[in-house]
Design an enzyme around this catalytic site. Structure first.
Site, mmCIF file in Angstrom:
data_model
loop_
_atom_site.group_PDB
_atom_site.id
_atom_site.type_symbol
_atom_site.label_atom_id
_atom_site.label_comp_id
_atom_site.label_asym_id
_atom_site.label_seq_id
_atom_site.Cartn_x
_atom_site.Cartn_y
_atom_site.Cartn_z
ATOM 1 N N SER A 16 0.833 -1.207 0.000
ATOM 2 C CA SER A 16 0.000 0.000 0.000
ATOM 3 C C SER A 16 0.862 1.249 0.000
ATOM 4 O O SER A 16 1.959 1.265 0.583
ATOM 5 C CB SER A 16 -0.903 0.002 1.233
ATOM 6 O OG SER A 16 -1.516 1.267 1.414
ATOM 7 N N TYR A 59 -2.496 -0.246 9.921
ATOM 8 C CA TYR A 59 -2.685 -0.818 8.586
ATOM 9 C C TYR A 59 -1.389 -0.707 7.776
ATOM 10 O O TYR A 59 -0.902 -1.684 7.195
ATOM 11 C CB TYR A 59 -3.824 -0.105 7.861
ATOM 12 C CG TYR A 59 -3.928 -0.462 6.397
ATOM 13 C CD1 TYR A 59 -4.301 -1.740 6.001
ATOM 14 C CD2 TYR A 59 -3.634 0.474 5.407
ATOM 15 C CE1 TYR A 59 -4.381 -2.085 4.651
ATOM 16 C CE2 TYR A 59 -3.712 0.149 4.063
ATOM 17 C CZ TYR A 59 -4.088 -1.128 3.694
ATOM 18 O OH TYR A 59 -4.164 -1.461 2.366
#
Length: 352
Positions: A142, A167
């Protein structure tokens, strides 16, 4: 090739599975179909792939009614015994791991979900790839891993040691774990740092879906960082093309890698990390403007300060994609947003 796609019921996993099935690969999709967001949307994606909801059973392979070369397996990545049985029976050539607990803000509320799926689930994938002769692992990282880094455009050749959400930390961990398996066991691994993916069948918790839904129903929207957020919005079709490039071209060792001046994006092992972004940041207010143009109406905006875990800007350096694959995402925001809005109106049967 025989390819396992984890997260098949998810946004990117659905689009990738569809493209791979259409080009003739044998595709097995895995998903636990959790309720992080509307499961009806996830089952609707599966239905598009020919997997009927009423036919799905836990830990059982279901054949598609549309694509004879596509199947679905409902299971949790964290269930190692089930994963081993699947890998042993299926003998995959390639694994694409897109399954993950997504969302930056939700990681502030439910951190354990991220450890279970993104850490435990990923080590299970690595172990199965190692023991069952998988030839290539491609996995989703990501853009959030860049964290406090403000050196634009973001380069995979710079360190990413300051994530600002759990995350992001789990995605950085995935890259480190993958490198370990590439080094120890010769497993080719490619990590893909996706930049703000959007498009038809997108996630309801993401900005484009929320903004379009609010506009259609004449509601106001919360716009963080007073609309000054810059994002390298990347159309899902462009993401899928990039993933397929990596499926077809497993990572190899970098013959010029120098352990005294280590390059974070490559290794002496068969390991590689790429950015996949549009290489063209857009201000959030301009993104909203694209929705307004397609719908022909203005959206009422509540301008808000930046939220914990959010970064003010993202901007992908995609030089390696161009160099290695002669490929660069190129869908404009106006075109991509219009395609999403058309899908949204059709899916919810609303006259646009």
């Amino acid at each position: 090739m025989k390819i396992l796609v984890t997260g098949m019921a998810g946004f990117i996993g659905f689009h990738l599975s569809l493209e791979l099935a259409r080009r003739g690969d044998e595709v097995v999709g895995l998903d636990c179909v959790n309720d992080y967001y509307d499961v009806n949307l996830k089952y609707a994606r599966l239905n598009e792939l020919g997997i009927k909801r009423q036919n799905i059973k836990e830990n059982e392979l279901i054949k598609s009614e549309k694509y004879p070369n596509l199947s679905f397996f409902k299971a949790n990545l964290e269930d190692f015994d089930t994963m081993k049985k699947l890998f042993e029976a299926a003998k995959f050539d390639v694994v694409v791991n897109l399954a993950a607990q997504a969302g930056v803000r939700y990681s502030l509320i439910n951190p354990h979900a991220y450890i279970d799926s993104n850490i435990t689930g990923f080590v299970n994938i690595l172990e199965c790839c190692r023991h069952y002769a998988v030839q290539n692992l491609v996995y989703a990282s990501s853009s959030s891993v860049y964290g406090l880094n403000e050196n634009m455009p973001f380069s995979t050749h710079e360190s990413v040691n300051h994530p600002i959400s759990l995350y992001a930390a789990t995605k950085k961990s995935n890259e480190l774990m993958a490198h370990t398996y590439s080094h120890l066991f010769g497993l080719p691994t490619t990590g893909l740092r996706f930049f703000t993916v959007y498009g038809p069948w997108g996630r309801p918790d993401m900005a484009l879906f929320l903004f379009t839904d609010a506009a259609v129903h004449d509601k106001s929207i919360d716009v963080y960082n007073y609309g000054k957020m810059l994002r390298d919005f990347t159309y899902v079709g462009d993401i899928v093309k990039g993933v397929i490039k990596c499926i077809d071209n497993p990572a190899g060792p970098n013959p010029k890698w120098n352990s005294k001046v280590p390059d974070p994006a490559t290794s002496s092992a068969p390991y590689k990390v790429y950015n996949i972004g549009n290489n063209s940041p857009v201000e959030l207010l301009d993104y909203i403007k694209a929705i307004e143009l397609r719908l022909g109406k203005e959206i009422n905006k509540n301008l808000m300060p930046i939220q914990p875990g959010d970064v003010p800007a993202t901007y992908a350096d995609v030089g390696d994609l161009v160099k290695d694959f002669d490929y660069k995402p190129n869908t404009s925001v106006n075109d991509g947003v219009a395609k999403f809005v058309d899908w949204y109106l059709d899916y919810y049967q609303i006259k646009g």
